[in-house]
Design a protein around this motif. Structure first.
Motif, PDB file in Angstrom:
ATOM      1  N   GLU A  20       1.002  -1.106  -0.013  1.00 56.28           N
ATOM      2  CA  GLU A  20       0.020   0.081  -0.145  1.00 56.28           C
ATOM      3  C   GLU A  20       0.856   1.076  -0.036  1.00 56.28           C
ATOM      4  OE1 GLU A  20      -0.395  -2.556   2.034  1.00 56.28           O
ATOM      5  OE2 GLU A  20      -2.380  -3.202   2.042  1.00 56.28           O
ATOM      6  N   PRO A  60      -5.125  -6.809  -1.132  1.00 53.81           N
ATOM      7  CA  PRO A  60      -5.840  -7.714  -0.016  1.00 53.81           C
ATOM      8  C   PRO A  60      -5.349  -9.025   0.049  1.00 53.81           C
ATOM      9  CG  PRO A  60      -6.913  -7.687  -2.171  1.00 53.81           C
ATOM     10  CD  PRO A  60      -5.729  -6.761  -2.319  1.00 53.81           C
ATOM     11  N   THR A  88      -4.919  -0.694  -2.147  1.00 58.92           N
ATOM     12  CA  THR A  88      -4.802  -1.716  -1.218  1.00 58.92           C
ATOM     13  C   THR A  88      -4.368  -3.018  -1.948  1.00 58.92           C
ATOM     14  OG1 THR A  88      -7.113  -2.454  -2.187  1.00 58.92           O
ATOM     15  CG2 THR A  88      -7.433  -1.088  -0.407  1.00 58.92           C
TER      16      THR A  88
END
Length: 329
Positions: free
Chosen positions: A67, A172, A170
């Motif tokens: 990030e 994930p 992001t």
């Protein structure tokens, strides 16, 4: 102190005020139109939010971003490997070897049949059968090579490519994860950043695309300006969604909140230059010129400050009337 001394002091003060009034500039105040502002909060958002997806399923062998990283379109940000694809290629290679051997044998049979056919020992129908066998094996080889090319292409598609230039918002997944085709590996914010506002719907008719917006920086309370570039027609939670472009917008944190003032209408107000207002003992005073060349200080209650025609002005709520001649330094 004698009465005569007090009288002389008051006379001197009056003469001083009269001289000041005569020498100072005056401004006749009249109601002016000023914008009516609505304070709301805006959030920093990326103009485009683009997911970088895995094109094949398998194990995430490497992940090179986190990030906040900056990426460019076409960068390899992760690699997915599927061991089954290597096994499929090995199977196709073995199948090709068998087919090539079959082709060699079928071709030999065809050559022998052509010789026999020329001598009259083999019919034309039998010769056509041998030719058909060669064509079938040749086509099987071509089909197997095409299937193997598809699997090799899938191996190359194990690289997860950044679809656009921007910042990684992001991530994930983590290295070693098992992921499916089409699963998001990272989300990238591209196309620049802007402020997104949510304004109560009762002010919807007063919003204008292209209007100037005032933004307060949370770090030092200084203000800057932006431009209302888009109004969305669909309401969300009884609020109008709007986008504001701001030059030099700090984008250290997406979804960071800024206090924003949005013009929602106009009103009439009495405005005087900031320099005409003096403050003593917590009270604000404005000097006005009287008709006989004298001046008098009046206590006023001030309101909002605005910049009109490039000049800092302050609103006077009470204490002055339209037509008063305000003395400006």
């Amino acid at each position: 102190m004698s009465i005569s001394s007090i009288w002389r002091g008051a006379t001197a003060l009056g003469l001083l005020l009269a001289a000041t009034a005569a020498s100072a500039d005056t401004l006749k105040i009249e109601p002016v139109t000023v914008p009516e502002w609505k304070a709301v909060y805006g959030e920093v958002e990326a103009r485009n939010t683009v997911p970088a997806r895995a094109r094949i399923g398998g194990t995430l062998e490497s992940l090179t971003v986190t990030e906040g990283d900056t990426v460019h379109e076409g960068d390899v940000i992760a690699t997915v490997e599927d061991d089954k694809l290597n096994y499929q290629i090995s199977a196709y290679e073995a199948q090709l070897k068998g087919l090539e051997a079959s082709l060699k044998n079928a071709q030999s049979e065809l050559d022998r049949g052509e010789q026999l056919n020329r001598k009259g020992a083999l019919s034309n129908q039998q010769l056509e059968t041998l030719k058909t066998q060669v064509d079938v094996v040749t086509n099987n080889i071509a089909s197997t090579k095409a299937s193997m090319a598809v699997v090799r292409q899938q191996l190359q598609e194990g690289d997860v490519i950044a679809p656009a230039s921007g910042r990684v918002l992001t991530v994930p997944v983590v290295a070693g994860s098992v992921i499916q085709p089409g699963e998001t590996v990272a989300t990238i914010g591209s196309g620049g950043f802007y402020l997104r506002l949510a304004v109560p719907e009762r002010h919807a008719d007063m919003l204008r695309q292209g209007a100037t917006i005032e933004i307060s920086r949370p770090t030092d309370a200084a203000t800057t300006t932006g431009r209302l570039v888009k109004l969305y027609p669909q309401l969300e939670n009884n609020r109008v969604i709007a986008d504001v472009e701001v030059d030099g917008l700090k984008t250290g944190y997406v979804n960071q909140r800024f206090l924003v003032r949005v013009p929602i209408g106009e009103r009439q107000a009495l405005m005087v230059p900031e320099t005409a207002v003096s403050t003593r003992h917590g009270l604000d005073f404005v000097s006005i010129a009287l008709g006989n060349g004298e001046m008098r200080e009046k206590t006023v209650i001030t309101g909002k400050r605005e910049t009109l025609d490039g000049k800092p002005m302050v609103e006077v709520l009470t204490g002055l009337n339209p037509g008063d001649e305000v003395i400006t330094p």
